[in-house]
Design an enzyme around this catalytic site. Sequence first.
Site, PDB file in Angstrom:
ATOM      1  N   HIS A   1       0.851  -1.197   0.000  1.00 49.85           N
ATOM      2  CA  HIS A   1       0.000   0.000   0.000  1.00 49.85           C
ATOM      3  C   HIS A   1       0.885   1.245   0.000  1.00 49.85           C
ATOM      4  O   HIS A   1       1.913   1.280   0.669  1.00 49.85           O
ATOM      5  CB  HIS A   1      -0.932  -0.013   1.215  1.00 49.85           C
ATOM      6  CG  HIS A   1      -2.011   1.006   1.106  1.00 49.85           C
ATOM      7  ND1 HIS A   1      -1.779   2.347   1.329  1.00 49.85           N
ATOM      8  CD2 HIS A   1      -3.315   0.900   0.759  1.00 49.85           C
ATOM      9  CE1 HIS A   1      -2.906   3.013   1.130  1.00 49.85           C
ATOM     10  NE2 HIS A   1      -3.855   2.153   0.788  1.00 49.85           N
TER      11      HIS A   1
ATOM     12  N   GLU B   1      -4.063   2.227  -7.445  1.00 51.80           N
ATOM     13  CA  GLU B   1      -4.465   3.286  -6.528  1.00 51.80           C
ATOM     14  C   GLU B   1      -3.581   4.515  -6.743  1.00 51.80           C
ATOM     15  O   GLU B   1      -2.518   4.634  -6.121  1.00 51.80           O
ATOM     16  CB  GLU B   1      -4.295   2.823  -5.076  1.00 51.80           C
ATOM     17  CG  GLU B   1      -5.193   1.678  -4.679  1.00 51.80           C
ATOM     18  CD  GLU B   1      -5.492   1.716  -3.182  1.00 51.80           C
ATOM     19  OE1 GLU B   1      -6.686   1.700  -2.850  1.00 51.80           O
ATOM     20  OE2 GLU B   1      -4.566   1.797  -2.371  1.00 51.80           O
TER      21      GLU B   1
HETATM   22  P1  PGA Z   1      -9.770   5.720   0.230  1.00 50.63           P
HETATM   23  O1  PGA Z   1      -8.506   4.746   0.457  1.00 50.63           O
HETATM   24  O2  PGA Z   1     -10.888   4.883  -0.291  1.00 50.63           O
HETATM   25  O3  PGA Z   1     -10.057   6.286   1.585  1.00 50.63           O
HETATM   26  O4  PGA Z   1      -9.347   6.758  -0.761  1.00 50.63           O
HETATM   27  C1  PGA Z   1      -8.241   3.706  -0.424  1.00 50.63           C
HETATM   28  C2  PGA Z   1      -7.017   2.964   0.013  1.00 50.63           C
HETATM   29  O5  PGA Z   1      -6.072   3.609   0.517  1.00 50.63           O
HETATM   30  O6  PGA Z   1      -6.934   1.740  -0.114  1.00 50.63           O
END
Ligand code: PGA
Length: 231
Positions: A84, A158
């Site tokens: 992440h 992401e």
């Molecule tokens: P968010 O986070 O949905 O709060 O933008 C997503 C993530 O970090 O996996």
Amino acid sequence: MKKLLVANFKMNSPEARGWKINAKKAEVVVCPAFPFLSDWDKKGAQLGAQDVFWENVRSGGAYTGEVSAEMLKSFGVKYVIIGHSERRANLGETDEVVNKKMKTALAAGLKVILCVGESKEVRKKGIKFAENFVRQELRADFAGVKNKFLDKIAVAYEPIWAIGTGVADTPAGAEAMAEFIKRLVKVKVLYGGSVNSKNAGKFLNQKGIDGALVGGASLNSNEFQKIIDSV
Ligand code: PGA
């Protein structure tokens, strides 16, 4: 193929009592912080962890603060989030570390949600720069990962600028990146970054997007159920 919806609670501890997830047509995974894993068993979703250590020593090991794949499995964990961007940024997790964790988790029989995505600075330079960044992450993170494991891996795209900002990528933009990733590796691709009950359907309707990784909006059971229902 069922869409995969993953709740990433991060360092939050929503009250597990009263939650009952109705997965319906989706495959749903909840990833609470380690101390709360057992609270989330039998809530209608599969259990996931937010991290795992790269050594998997069955009998234990001298790694203060770390949690092994075997330990996670003993709690019923089936999935683990690896790489992440918050860990890459706050804990200095490199692609080398991410790669070691991937291999260890897969060898132990866990499924992996690998997070990749470019920063705002990279994106500002243009989409080609974002693609190059993601390509480099994938190349390093997948180094030496055997093909037989590909169906146990989902890559979560992401973009860092979309995480927790309320500014999601566009469904078309996320779809284009998902297709780009699929040309490089034959895996499921999820979108993550400010997914909520209002925009989830638009992302999940895209052909190349196989699911979503949801942070903030997963902390409220009604909101998360609405996201599931939008599949
Ligand atoms: P968010 O986070 O949905 O709060 O933008 C997503 C993530 O970090 O996996």
